[in-house]
Design a protein around this motif. Sequence first.
Motif, PDB file in Angstrom:
ATOM      1  N   ASP A 265     -42.693  19.216  13.436  1.00 10.91           N
ATOM      2  CA  ASP A 265     -43.910  19.207  14.259  1.00 10.91           C
ATOM      3  C   ASP A 265     -44.191  17.807  14.763  1.00 10.91           C
ATOM      4  O   ASP A 265     -43.575  16.820  14.334  1.00 10.91           O
ATOM      5  CB  ASP A 265     -45.097  19.703  13.427  1.00 10.91           C
ATOM      6  CG  ASP A 265     -46.094  20.533  14.227  1.00 10.91           C
ATOM      7  OD1 ASP A 265     -46.304  20.219  15.409  1.00 10.91           O
ATOM      8  OD2 ASP A 265     -46.651  21.496  13.665  1.00 10.91           O
ATOM      9  N   SER A 266     -45.166  17.719  15.675  1.00 10.16           N
ATOM     10  CA  SER A 266     -45.703  16.430  16.090  1.00 10.16           C
ATOM     11  C   SER A 266     -46.715  15.964  15.048  1.00 10.16           C
ATOM     12  O   SER A 266     -47.156  16.741  14.198  1.00 10.16           O
ATOM     13  CB  SER A 266     -46.373  16.555  17.457  1.00 10.16           C
ATOM     14  OG  SER A 266     -47.450  17.487  17.390  1.00 10.16           O
TER      15      SER A 266
ATOM     16  N   ASN B 106     -49.766  15.333  15.346  1.00  8.29           N
ATOM     17  CA  ASN B 106     -51.055  16.018  15.469  1.00  8.29           C
ATOM     18  C   ASN B 106     -50.913  17.532  15.330  1.00  8.29           C
ATOM     19  O   ASN B 106     -51.836  18.283  15.629  1.00  8.29           O
ATOM     20  CB  ASN B 106     -51.744  15.657  16.792  1.00  8.29           C
ATOM     21  CG  ASN B 106     -50.897  16.002  18.011  1.00  8.29           C
ATOM     22  OD1 ASN B 106     -49.801  16.546  17.882  1.00  8.29           O
ATOM     23  ND2 ASN B 106     -51.416  15.671  19.188  1.00  8.29           N
ATOM     24  N   TYR B 107     -49.743  17.980  14.892  1.00  4.21           N
ATOM     25  CA  TYR B 107     -49.478  19.385  14.567  1.00  4.21           C
ATOM     26  C   TYR B 107     -49.732  20.338  15.744  1.00  4.21           C
ATOM     27  O   TYR B 107     -50.275  21.416  15.570  1.00  4.21           O
ATOM     28  CB  TYR B 107     -50.310  19.808  13.355  1.00  4.21           C
ATOM     29  CG  TYR B 107     -49.843  19.203  12.049  1.00  4.21           C
ATOM     30  CD1 TYR B 107     -48.908  19.855  11.251  1.00  4.21           C
ATOM     31  CD2 TYR B 107     -50.326  17.973  11.616  1.00  4.21           C
ATOM     32  CE1 TYR B 107     -48.470  19.297  10.059  1.00  4.21           C
ATOM     33  CE2 TYR B 107     -49.898  17.402  10.413  1.00  4.21           C
ATOM     34  CZ  TYR B 107     -48.961  18.080   9.653  1.00  4.21           C
ATOM     35  OH  TYR B 107     -48.528  17.525   8.470  1.00  4.21           O
ATOM     36  N   ASN B 108     -49.314  19.934  16.930  1.00  6.32           N
ATOM     37  CA  ASN B 108     -49.462  20.844  18.073  1.00  6.32           C
ATOM     38  C   ASN B 108     -48.126  21.182  18.732  1.00  6.32           C
ATOM     39  O   ASN B 108     -48.089  21.691  19.855  1.00  6.32           O
ATOM     40  CB  ASN B 108     -50.445  20.265  19.100  1.00  6.32           C
ATOM     41  CG  ASN B 108     -49.941  18.989  19.748  1.00  6.32           C
ATOM     42  OD1 ASN B 108     -48.826  18.533  19.475  1.00  6.32           O
ATOM     43  ND2 ASN B 108     -50.760  18.397  20.608  1.00  6.32           N
ATOM     44  N   ASP B 109     -47.010  20.894  18.028  1.00  3.32           N
ATOM     45  CA  ASP B 109     -45.693  21.227  18.561  1.00  3.32           C
ATOM     46  C   ASP B 109     -44.790  21.761  17.443  1.00  3.32           C
ATOM     47  O   ASP B 109     -43.743  21.192  17.136  1.00  3.32           O
ATOM     48  CB  ASP B 109     -45.057  19.990  19.205  1.00  3.32           C
ATOM     49  CG  ASP B 109     -43.725  20.312  19.883  1.00  3.32           C
ATOM     50  OD1 ASP B 109     -43.576  21.437  20.406  1.00  3.32           O
ATOM     51  OD2 ASP B 109     -42.822  19.440  19.861  1.00  3.32           O
TER      52      ASP B 109
ATOM     53  N   ARG C  48     -43.232  29.368  16.701  1.00  2.00           N
ATOM     54  CA  ARG C  48     -44.299  28.362  16.695  1.00  2.00           C
ATOM     55  C   ARG C  48     -45.225  28.545  15.490  1.00  2.00           C
ATOM     56  O   ARG C  48     -46.404  28.896  15.636  1.00  2.00           O
ATOM     57  CB  ARG C  48     -45.089  28.453  17.996  1.00  2.00           C
ATOM     58  CG  ARG C  48     -44.278  28.136  19.241  1.00  2.00           C
ATOM     59  CD  ARG C  48     -44.010  26.644  19.349  1.00  2.00           C
ATOM     60  NE  ARG C  48     -43.456  26.274  20.642  1.00  2.00           N
ATOM     61  CZ  ARG C  48     -43.211  25.032  21.012  1.00  2.00           C
ATOM     62  NH1 ARG C  48     -43.487  24.049  20.181  1.00  2.00           N
ATOM     63  NH2 ARG C  48     -42.686  24.773  22.198  1.00  2.00           N
TER      64      ARG C  48
ATOM     65  N   TRP D 253     -46.295  26.759  11.443  1.00  2.00           N
ATOM     66  CA  TRP D 253     -46.139  25.517  10.694  1.00  2.00           C
ATOM     67  C   TRP D 253     -45.548  25.775   9.308  1.00  2.00           C
ATOM     68  O   TRP D 253     -44.388  25.495   9.069  1.00  2.00           O
ATOM     69  CB  TRP D 253     -47.422  24.687  10.675  1.00  2.00           C
ATOM     70  CG  TRP D 253     -48.631  25.275  10.017  1.00  2.00           C
ATOM     71  CD1 TRP D 253     -48.941  25.243   8.690  1.00  2.00           C
ATOM     72  CD2 TRP D 253     -49.725  25.937  10.654  1.00  2.00           C
ATOM     73  NE1 TRP D 253     -50.144  25.850   8.445  1.00  2.00           N
ATOM     74  CE2 TRP D 253     -50.655  26.276   9.638  1.00  2.00           C
ATOM     75  CE3 TRP D 253     -50.023  26.287  11.972  1.00  2.00           C
ATOM     76  CZ2 TRP D 253     -51.858  26.946   9.897  1.00  2.00           C
ATOM     77  CZ3 TRP D 253     -51.212  26.943  12.222  1.00  2.00           C
ATOM     78  CH2 TRP D 253     -52.121  27.268  11.208  1.00  2.00           C
TER      79      TRP D 253
ATOM     80  N   LYS E  28     -56.758  18.944  10.715  1.00  2.00           N
ATOM     81  CA  LYS E  28     -56.692  18.971  12.180  1.00  2.00           C
ATOM     82  C   LYS E  28     -58.065  19.114  12.824  1.00  2.00           C
ATOM     83  O   LYS E  28     -58.258  18.755  13.977  1.00  2.00           O
ATOM     84  CB  LYS E  28     -55.779  20.110  12.627  1.00  2.00           C
ATOM     85  CG  LYS E  28     -54.311  19.861  12.340  1.00  2.00           C
ATOM     86  CD  LYS E  28     -53.440  21.055  12.669  1.00  2.00           C
ATOM     87  CE  LYS E  28     -53.523  22.126  11.616  1.00  2.00           C
ATOM     88  NZ  LYS E  28     -52.521  23.214  11.802  1.00  2.00           N
TER      89      LYS E  28
END
Length: 433
Positions: A119-120, A122-125, A154, A156, A413
Amino acid sequence: MKLLIIPLILFLTISLNAQTIINGVPWYDQNGNPVNAHGAGIIRDNGKYWLFGEYKSDTTNCFPGFGCYSSEDLQHWHFERVVLPVQKNGILGPNRVGERPKVMRCPKTGQYIMLAHADSTNYNDPHTAIAVSSTVNGNYRLLGTLLYKGKPIRKWDIGVFQDDDGRGYLLCHHGPIYRLSDDYLSVDTMIADVRGMGESPAMFKKNGVYFLLTSHLTSWERNDNYYFTATNIAGPWKRHGTFCPKGSLTWNSQTTFVLTLPDGTPMYMGDRWSYPHQASAATYVWLPMKVHGDSISIPEYWQVWNTKKTKPVDLFKSAAQKEMAFISKHKGDAMTLKFKGTQAAVTGETGPDCGYAWVTVVDDRGKEVFASYIDGYSKVPAKGILCVTPALPYGNYRLTVKVAGEKANWTDKRKIRYGSHDYYIKVARLFYK
């Protein structure tokens, strides 16, 4: 808030038989470094246990690599290597997140397949990363992202499960269960969607019943984890309540995996996260589970127990002890006691107002032979062992506990703050032998 009374049990390597686990304190490898394998999974292969986990850093949450440890008894851990390091670029490149690595050996190809969350920061990818190796402790080659119907999955938190027939499955937070292809390199189909599931999924099978453990969404904070059951992995899935006493917050841990021991006992594996000192102060809770039909439970917390006998271990009778009675929240405050022997343990209390301590041991020549952080934070107060030194040469030593003036704090987040609200260190006694 209810106080969890935990037996004060001493862990002494020189006195314990193999296959003994101590919970809630840092473990050490053959080099004396903390065992650093969080969000972990275990496989049994070539007569050994192989532990794969997040090789955390104390300075950042960015992906530092996935580590591998081996053990013959679940007690003594040998650091193999970082089997999947930070990549030059891509989903596990610099300034990315890599979590919850799980490894399975594919029966058809003999390859070892690693799946993990990428992930990125900031946990958005989110992606499900897939890597392969020809040996269990070899260098894993990142293939990229696992696809379903041509698109990245998609999600986590991930887990894996290997059924009796050799079929492999990917478990994802909030319910999807994907059946892997025969070579484990792609997704065959989404075989189930377990409504009401949280994150950190883990699955095992016992007497024809599938058990799916999961956690509520509270970031690295502990909560009362719960579970589902089914007689077919495709469902229907039945939701149950907690498998630890309500309010214990799953004995202050979050589920990550379930390992079936040689005698058939399912062993719960959980993390006690410790931000920011994840590498040096985060610890583990591994406990045997009781199974009755489609019900599971961990009714008691055993801080030290034998995995072969599935019984708690109590060694206080053979240990000398000294009172410490040290309570302080002021940075730099410390207490020192002398002991003569080969190993020492410090007991005390953790709680919502506790912070980090720094523990050191020096020999009679003034050389530091041991140093470790202790994380005193727990949302539910508990009494027990805070720290155990590795085995040392027999001699005279001085052990010091110092208030670090730091506390475990983090935000999720949504920018909700978690962790301790003070810096207290609460130490009760020193045990040694």
